[in-house]
Write a protein that holds these residues in place. Structure first.
Motif, mmCIF file in Angstrom:
data_model
loop_
_atom_site.group_PDB
_atom_site.id
_atom_site.type_symbol
_atom_site.label_atom_id
_atom_site.label_comp_id
_atom_site.label_asym_id
_atom_site.label_seq_id
_atom_site.Cartn_x
_atom_site.Cartn_y
_atom_site.Cartn_z
ATOM 1 N N THR A 72 0.874 -1.111 0.097
ATOM 2 C CA THR A 72 -0.063 -0.061 -0.054
ATOM 3 C C THR A 72 0.601 1.294 -0.038
ATOM 4 O OG1 THR A 72 -1.711 -1.131 1.299
ATOM 5 C CG2 THR A 72 -1.808 1.348 1.431
ATOM 6 N N VAL A 73 1.956 1.510 1.036
ATOM 7 C CA VAL A 73 2.794 2.394 0.915
ATOM 8 C C VAL A 73 3.387 2.816 -0.260
ATOM 9 C CG1 VAL A 73 4.759 3.416 2.196
ATOM 10 C CG2 VAL A 73 3.070 2.405 3.278
ATOM 11 N N GLN A 74 3.963 1.623 -0.909
ATOM 12 C CA GLN A 74 4.546 1.755 -2.281
ATOM 13 C C GLN A 74 4.032 2.106 -3.180
ATOM 14 O OE1 GLN A 74 7.867 1.784 -1.509
ATOM 15 N NE2 GLN A 74 8.515 2.167 -3.614
ATOM 16 N N LEU A 75 2.806 1.490 -3.286
ATOM 17 C CA LEU A 75 1.994 1.802 -4.583
ATOM 18 C C LEU A 75 1.453 3.381 -4.579
ATOM 19 C CD1 LEU A 75 -0.414 -1.417 -5.055
ATOM 20 C CD2 LEU A 75 1.713 -0.783 -6.346
ATOM 21 N N THR A 76 0.983 3.825 -3.410
ATOM 22 C CA THR A 76 0.687 4.978 -3.112
ATOM 23 C C THR A 76 1.832 6.035 -3.661
ATOM 24 O OG1 THR A 76 -1.073 4.365 -1.536
ATOM 25 C CG2 THR A 76 -0.455 6.735 -1.875
ATOM 26 N N ALA A 92 -6.308 14.447 -7.886
ATOM 27 C CA ALA A 92 -7.339 13.961 -7.062
ATOM 28 C C ALA A 92 -8.392 12.929 -7.807
ATOM 29 C CB ALA A 92 -8.437 15.160 -6.748
ATOM 30 N N THR A 93 -8.221 13.203 -9.120
ATOM 31 C CA THR A 93 -8.793 12.159 -9.978
ATOM 32 C C THR A 93 -7.942 10.955 -10.073
ATOM 33 O OG1 THR A 93 -9.582 14.046 -11.571
ATOM 34 C CG2 THR A 93 -9.848 11.697 -12.396
ATOM 35 N N ALA A 94 -6.767 11.200 -10.220
ATOM 36 C CA ALA A 94 -5.806 9.785 -10.234
ATOM 37 C C ALA A 94 -5.962 9.180 -8.780
ATOM 38 C CB ALA A 94 -4.397 10.115 -10.630
ATOM 39 N N MET A 95 -5.867 9.784 -7.835
ATOM 40 C CA MET A 95 -5.889 9.070 -6.313
ATOM 41 C C MET A 95 -7.517 8.615 -6.274
ATOM 42 S SD MET A 95 -3.204 8.998 -4.604
ATOM 43 C CE MET A 95 -2.294 8.547 -6.434
ATOM 44 N N ALA A 96 -8.329 9.333 -6.798
ATOM 45 C CA ALA A 96 -9.676 8.619 -6.680
ATOM 46 C C ALA A 96 -9.777 7.286 -7.409
ATOM 47 C CB ALA A 96 -10.644 9.668 -7.112
ATOM 48 N N VAL A 97 -9.161 7.329 -8.728
ATOM 49 C CA VAL A 97 -9.241 5.938 -9.463
ATOM 50 C C VAL A 97 -8.365 4.880 -8.773
ATOM 51 C CG1 VAL A 97 -8.458 4.930 -11.556
ATOM 52 C CG2 VAL A 97 -9.643 7.104 -11.763
ATOM 53 N N PHE A 98 -7.226 5.491 -8.084
ATOM 54 C CA PHE A 98 -6.277 4.450 -7.422
ATOM 55 C C PHE A 98 -7.027 4.002 -6.170
ATOM 56 C CE2 PHE A 98 -3.050 4.048 -3.859
ATOM 57 C CZ PHE A 98 -2.392 3.147 -4.449
ATOM 58 N N VAL A 99 -7.632 4.611 -5.485
ATOM 59 C CA VAL A 99 -8.485 4.272 -4.138
ATOM 60 C C VAL A 99 -9.617 3.657 -4.647
ATOM 61 C CG1 VAL A 99 -9.631 5.123 -2.324
ATOM 62 C CG2 VAL A 99 -7.743 6.290 -3.072
ATOM 63 N N ASN A 100 -10.240 3.692 -6.072
ATOM 64 C CA ASN A 100 -11.360 2.905 -6.216
ATOM 65 C C ASN A 100 -11.129 1.293 -6.481
ATOM 66 O OD1 ASN A 100 -14.064 3.183 -7.033
ATOM 67 N ND2 ASN A 100 -13.596 3.511 -9.281
ATOM 68 N N SER A 101 -9.770 1.097 -6.518
ATOM 69 C CA SER A 101 -9.401 -0.487 -6.447
ATOM 70 C C SER A 101 -9.912 -1.314 -5.171
ATOM 71 C CB SER A 101 -7.986 -0.626 -6.596
ATOM 72 O OG SER A 101 -7.240 0.094 -5.458
ATOM 73 N N TRP A 102 -9.994 -0.469 -3.906
ATOM 74 C CA TRP A 102 -10.515 -1.017 -2.819
ATOM 75 C C TRP A 102 -11.844 -1.214 -2.748
ATOM 76 C CZ3 TRP A 102 -8.106 -2.597 1.427
ATOM 77 C CH2 TRP A 102 -8.776 -2.853 2.631
ATOM 78 N N PRO A 103 -12.715 -0.459 -3.285
ATOM 79 C CA PRO A 103 -14.361 -0.805 -3.365
ATOM 80 C C PRO A 103 -14.591 -2.134 -4.515
ATOM 81 C CG PRO A 103 -14.118 1.527 -4.038
ATOM 82 C CD PRO A 103 -12.865 1.048 -3.421
ATOM 83 N N ALA A 104 -13.750 -1.732 -5.503
ATOM 84 C CA ALA A 104 -13.856 -2.747 -6.380
ATOM 85 C C ALA A 104 -13.640 -4.413 -6.046
ATOM 86 C CB ALA A 104 -13.056 -2.354 -7.850
ATOM 87 N N GLY A 105 -12.557 -4.186 -5.452
ATOM 88 C CA GLY A 105 -12.072 -5.587 -4.892
ATOM 89 C C GLY A 105 -12.749 -6.098 -3.861
ATOM 90 N N VAL A 106 -13.570 -5.276 -3.035
ATOM 91 C CA VAL A 106 -14.148 -5.806 -1.933
ATOM 92 C C VAL A 106 -15.701 -6.132 -2.516
ATOM 93 C CG1 VAL A 106 -15.872 -4.904 0.083
ATOM 94 C CG2 VAL A 106 -13.356 -4.447 0.127
#
Length: 388
Positions: free
Chosen positions: A112-116, A129-143
């Motif tokens: 997590t630390v390294q990918l961020t 903000a858009t890029a970090m939102a897409v990046f963070v979106n991997s969490w709800p997608a995975g869940v």
């Protein structure tokens, strides 16, 4: 590969494996209770153990990534995650379940630390903000994927098969990360001093606390939401499918929040308004039979603050301080996410219902807007001092 959106796609898929692995316990929590004779408090501890290594590994994890480099660090992390899943898949001793969960979590922390940091390298000053939102979106997608897939696998083949699937998925991440390349000039720019100035450090600490508290609230939905619905008479599969609505709709709302933040230049308005609504929905879910409507609203609104919050640290971190800064950021996040599920599990056990866990989540989300105000004040003071 030199296209930053292509790089972001790789980071997205690799990070998705963390969410999938994290959710593997909650997705089959009733099966684990039956197999090991444990209660909700024990399940809460097992869920929280995934984040426990973050308290001690997130900060040195940034230094490790700075020393070893992006690819070696991410590969080591994915190997740890795979090993942890294999331990959980092959043991019938609860203590070894906890050990496997800790190993998985240690890998998840480093990853997590390294990918961020890697994502920030590519997008600092460019639709962050858009890029970090897409990046963070991997969490709800995975869940969301795990909630649909893992309960069915667990019901048909047992909890061990669920952990084998998660291990196989993390192993595929190793193949994907081979295609990652650092942005031009990243190595040279990161060669300077990695020391944070005091106000930048304070700002990163506040940003990490905001992210941790918000995620506690959001995590209560998919960590204890299935158990809440099972208490009301839902089947395990139906409960998992219903809760997955939040995650699937978050796949839309998370990037929407980042886009709105970048377009309006008002990230705090987006984040604060959405946080207040989410807190209300969490409290409402435990007191209403309108489950589907509440979950739909939670998914459509709950993802909006993710991009704005995740972009906070980038505002005060230079390339040479990103690895250490992200380590500090995630130390706060992991401390919150370790304590949150454990405390929620204890409260649920004492009250005899998982509803208490969601009420706790409402309170943690309500704490975020005041901290966002504090972050703004710290950044404003830092800018004034830099100009003087």
């Amino acid at each position: 590969m030199r296209n930053r959106w292509g790089i972001l796609a790789i980071l997205f898929v690799v990070r998705l494996t963390i969410a999938f692995q994290f959710q593997s316990v909650a997705a089959v929590a009733p099966l684990l209770q039956q197999s090991f004779g444990v209660g909700l408090a024990d399940i809460g501890i097992l869920i929280g153990l995934y984040f426990t290594p973050g308290i001690v590994l997130a900060l040195p994890g940034g230094a490790i990534g700075r020393t070893l480099g992006d690819k070696p660090t991410t590969i080591v992390a994915l190997l740890l995650m795979t090993a942890g899943s294999l331990v959980m898949a092959t043991t019938d001793v609860w203590g070894w379940q906890m050990a496997g969960r800790l190993a998985s979590g240690a890998g998840g922390v480093l990853l997590t630390v390294q990918l961020t940091k890697m994502g920030t390298d590519w997008f600092a000053g460019k639709e962050i903000a858009t890029a970090m939102a897409v990046f963070v979106n991997s969490w709800p997608a995975g869940v969301a994927i795990s909630l649909l897939v893992l309960p069915a696998i667990g019901t048909a083949y047992g909890a061990g098969a669920v952990f084998l699937v998660t291990g196989a998925l993390t192993a595929t991440g190793i193949v994907l990360i081979i295609f990652y390349q650092a942005p031009p000039g990243a190595t040279a720019s990161a060669a300077g001093s990695g020391r944070l100035d005091p106000l930048a450090l304070l700002a990163v600490i506040v940003a990490g606390a905001i992210w941790g508290l918000y995620n506690i609230g959001f995590a209560m939905i998919f960590s204890f939401g299935p158990s809440l619905l099972v208490e009301r008479g839902w089947s395990i599969a139906a409960a998992g499918s219903a809760i997955s609505l939040v995650m699937w709709l978050s796949v839309i709302s998370v990037p929407s929040g980042g886009y709105l933040a970048d377009r309006t230049k008002r990230p705090f308005v987006v984040a604060i308004a959405a946080s207040l609504v989410v807190a209300g929905l969490l409290a409402w879910l435990t007191r209403s039979d309108a489950v589907i409507a509440i979950l739909v609203l939670g998914g459509l609104i709950g993802g909006l603050p993710a991009g704005p919050i995740m972009s906070l640290a980038a505002r005060v971190l230079a390339p040479e301080t990103r690895a250490i800064g992200m380590g500090v950021f995630y130390t706060l996040f992991y401390a919150a996410m370790m304590l949150g599920p454990a405390v929620a599990g204890r409260l649920a056990k004492s009250a005899g219902t998982a509803a208490v866990a969601l009420d706790l989540g409402a309170l943690t989300v309500l704490a975020c807007p005041p901290l966002m105000w504090l972050f703004e004040r710290v950044v404003a003071v830092r800018h004034r001092r830099a100009r003087s």
